[in-house]
Design an enzyme around this catalytic site. Structure first.
Site, PDB file in Angstrom:
ATOM      1  N   HIS A  39       8.570  49.341  31.699  1.00 54.65           N
ATOM      2  CA  HIS A  39      10.025  49.305  31.515  1.00 54.65           C
ATOM      3  C   HIS A  39      10.401  48.497  30.270  1.00 54.65           C
ATOM      4  O   HIS A  39      11.449  47.869  30.223  1.00 54.65           O
ATOM      5  CB  HIS A  39      10.727  48.772  32.766  1.00 54.65           C
ATOM      6  CG  HIS A  39      10.657  49.744  33.910  1.00 54.65           C
ATOM      7  ND1 HIS A  39      11.510  50.804  34.045  1.00 54.65           N
ATOM      8  CD2 HIS A  39       9.781  49.829  34.947  1.00 54.65           C
ATOM      9  CE1 HIS A  39      11.185  51.496  35.134  1.00 54.65           C
ATOM     10  NE2 HIS A  39      10.127  50.929  35.696  1.00 54.65           N
ATOM     11  N   GLY A 126       4.028  64.160  40.158  1.00 59.68           N
ATOM     12  CA  GLY A 126       4.906  63.225  40.867  1.00 59.68           C
ATOM     13  C   GLY A 126       4.227  61.927  41.255  1.00 59.68           C
ATOM     14  O   GLY A 126       4.699  61.193  42.121  1.00 59.68           O
ATOM     15  N   SER A 132       4.586  65.370  33.564  1.00 59.29           N
ATOM     16  CA  SER A 132       5.674  66.051  32.855  1.00 59.29           C
ATOM     17  C   SER A 132       5.553  65.862  31.349  1.00 59.29           C
ATOM     18  O   SER A 132       5.733  66.825  30.586  1.00 59.29           O
ATOM     19  CB  SER A 132       7.047  65.594  33.360  1.00 59.29           C
ATOM     20  OG  SER A 132       7.145  64.205  33.319  1.00 59.29           O
ATOM     21  N   ASP A 176       5.232  57.814  27.271  1.00 59.65           N
ATOM     22  CA  ASP A 176       4.364  58.840  27.872  1.00 59.65           C
ATOM     23  C   ASP A 176       4.037  59.953  26.886  1.00 59.65           C
ATOM     24  O   ASP A 176       2.881  60.358  26.741  1.00 59.65           O
ATOM     25  CB  ASP A 176       5.040  59.439  29.113  1.00 59.65           C
ATOM     26  CG  ASP A 176       5.489  58.371  30.091  1.00 59.65           C
ATOM     27  OD1 ASP A 176       5.011  57.230  29.977  1.00 59.65           O
ATOM     28  OD2 ASP A 176       6.322  58.667  30.965  1.00 59.65           O
TER      29      ASP A 176
HETATM   30  C1  GLA Z   1       8.390  56.326  32.897  1.00 59.51           C
HETATM   31  C2  GLA Z   1       9.056  56.674  31.577  1.00 59.51           C
HETATM   32  C3  GLA Z   1       8.515  55.799  30.449  1.00 59.51           C
HETATM   33  C4  GLA Z   1       8.576  54.304  30.818  1.00 59.51           C
HETATM   34  C5  GLA Z   1       7.979  54.072  32.204  1.00 59.51           C
HETATM   35  C6  GLA Z   1       8.169  52.659  32.675  1.00 59.51           C
HETATM   36  O1  GLA Z   1       7.022  56.657  32.831  1.00 59.51           O
HETATM   37  O2  GLA Z   1       8.852  58.027  31.250  1.00 59.51           O
HETATM   38  O3  GLA Z   1       9.210  56.043  29.263  1.00 59.51           O
HETATM   39  O4  GLA Z   1       9.885  53.829  30.754  1.00 59.51           O
HETATM   40  O5  GLA Z   1       8.530  54.945  33.173  1.00 59.51           O
HETATM   41  O6  GLA Z   1       7.447  51.771  31.875  1.00 59.51           O
END
Ligand code: GLA
Length: 390
Positions: A39, A126, A132, A176
């Site tokens: 986060h 999930g 995704s 990601d």
């Molecule tokens: C998800 C979001 C990322 C990041 C994480 C938490 O995976 O896609 O961008 O914010 O949560 O670190």
């Protein structure tokens, strides 16, 4: 991805069966596990993920006309849509990720051609391992090779992130998609999410990356993810009244946060404290891993988990149980929840010699504590997206 790979062979056969001709390209994009830096990406901060050897795979061939025909081998479902302005759909909702990427190509004026795609995945869906993002990145690569265009890799990651945010509706950060495009085998990727500079850091020998799936399904859209994002923005806005130069929580030090604590509600203060301390932990973790100090690196994983649990409040009982059970195995160096939270997976750094003991202890302990079965994956840090002409 080798020719003897049974997943690959079966998907290539499926393509032939569904579309009546052979595929021309093979594309695969990896899922990821985040070692530390949770986060923080949407706060202009630091993250340290690794791509894992679980992929979204696509067999692809160009076709005449301005349509994509996509067949999901996992769902046994076909979805056909136009390259230009594809609608969002409620059935075959997996196809929204492909549709969203096509929309971004169009918006950026990147040439596209029609194509047939058969896809399947070994990234659990999930579970917080970014299936995704892998699907978006694989789609972008498929569109790119079929149209024969060059695309900058960072631009590709940004385009896929935009697809997720605008078409799917999760206000995600860049982590990601970035790691699914740019990772290199055997390494984790340290990313500065403000200027998108990055560098690879080799993972030490003798330790394994073990992922435990709590099997508690997350639903990012309906979860508190977007709410956390808003809370960070509110905290930044409140602190900007006294610190006009700050643009994001990335710019705050722990001292400043303590000094101006009274400007924030208790919740906003704790959200900000997580982000500020997590950024510090990432910088320290990257340095420690570089020096081979795995014990100290591991302690930061536990500290990150506590912060996510208490300050950011995105853990859940099952994830806490998994972390606690992991910590009881003497060969575990560190453990924490990984990804957005609210369910999903933990990431564990475990000495190779202790992996089997870990597997038994955590699986049995989890069943006893929750009545559920978790899944344990030993992952190898993988490279980013790739394509091959067949
Ligand atoms: C998800 C979001 C990322 C990041 C994480 C938490 O995976 O896609 O961008 O914010 O949560 O670190």
């Amino acid at each position: 991805m080798g020719k003897g790979d049974p997943v690959r062979n079966s998907l290539l056969r499926k393509f032939q069966e569904v579309f009546g001709r052979p595929a021309a390209w093979w594309v695969q994009a990896p899922g990821r596990v985040n070692l530390i830096g949770e986060h923080t990406d949407y706060n202009d901060g630091f993250v340290f993920p690794a791509a894992i050897d679980r992929y979204i795979q696509m067999a692809v061939a160009p076709r005449d006309g301005r349509e994509i025909r996509a067949y999901s081998a996992d769902f046994g479902e076909m979805s056909t849509f136009p390259l230009e302005d594809p609608p969002h759909v409620a059935t075959a909702s997996w196809s929204n990720y492909l549709r969203g990427v096509a929309v971004q190509f169009r918006r950026r004026g990147i040439p596209m051609k029609g194509m047939d795609v058969a896809l399947s995945g070994t990234v659990p869906v999930g579970a917080g391992l970014s299936s995704s993002a892998a699907l978006e990145v694989a789609t972008a690569e498929a569109l790119r090779v079929v149209a024969g265009v060059e695309l900058d890799r960072v631009e590709t990651a940004l385009l896929c992130q935009a697809a997720e945010r605008e078409f799917v509706g999760v206000q995600c950060g860049i982590m990601d998609q970035f790691v699914s495009v740019l990772a290199e085998p055997g390494t984790a990727l340290f990313i500065d999410c403000r200027d998108l500079s990055y560098r690879t850091v080799p993972l030490a020998d003798g330790v394994s990356l073990v992922v435990c799936d709590s099997k508690v399904q997350r639903k990012l859209e309906s979860s508190a993810y977007n709410q956390r994002r808003r809370e960070c923005e509110e905290a930044t806005a409140a602190l900007r009244r006294v610190l006009p130069d700050i643009r994001a929580l990335r710019d705050i030090t722990t001292e400043q946060l303590e000094t101006y604590r009274s400007l924030l509600s208790d919740v906003l203060y704790r959200r900000a404290r997580h982000v500020v301390t997590e950024n510090e932990r990432v910088l320290r973790a990257v340095e420690l891993l570089g020096r081979g100090n795995l014990e100290a690196f591991g302690s930061l994983l536990y500290a990150s988990h506590m912060s996510l649990r208490q300050d950011y409040e995105v853990s859940c009982r099952e994830l806490d149980v998994l972390v606690e059970l992991a910590g009881r195995v003497s060969g575990t160096l560190g453990a924490r929840m990984t990804g957005a939270g609210f369910g999903g997976c933990t990431v564990n750094l475990v000495r190779d010699t202790a992996v089997e003991e870990f597997r038994t202890a955590v699986t049995e302990g989890y069943r006893e504590a929750t009545g559920m079965d978790c899944a344990v994956y030993v992952c190898r840090p993988s490279g980013g997206v790739l394509s091959e002409r067949l």
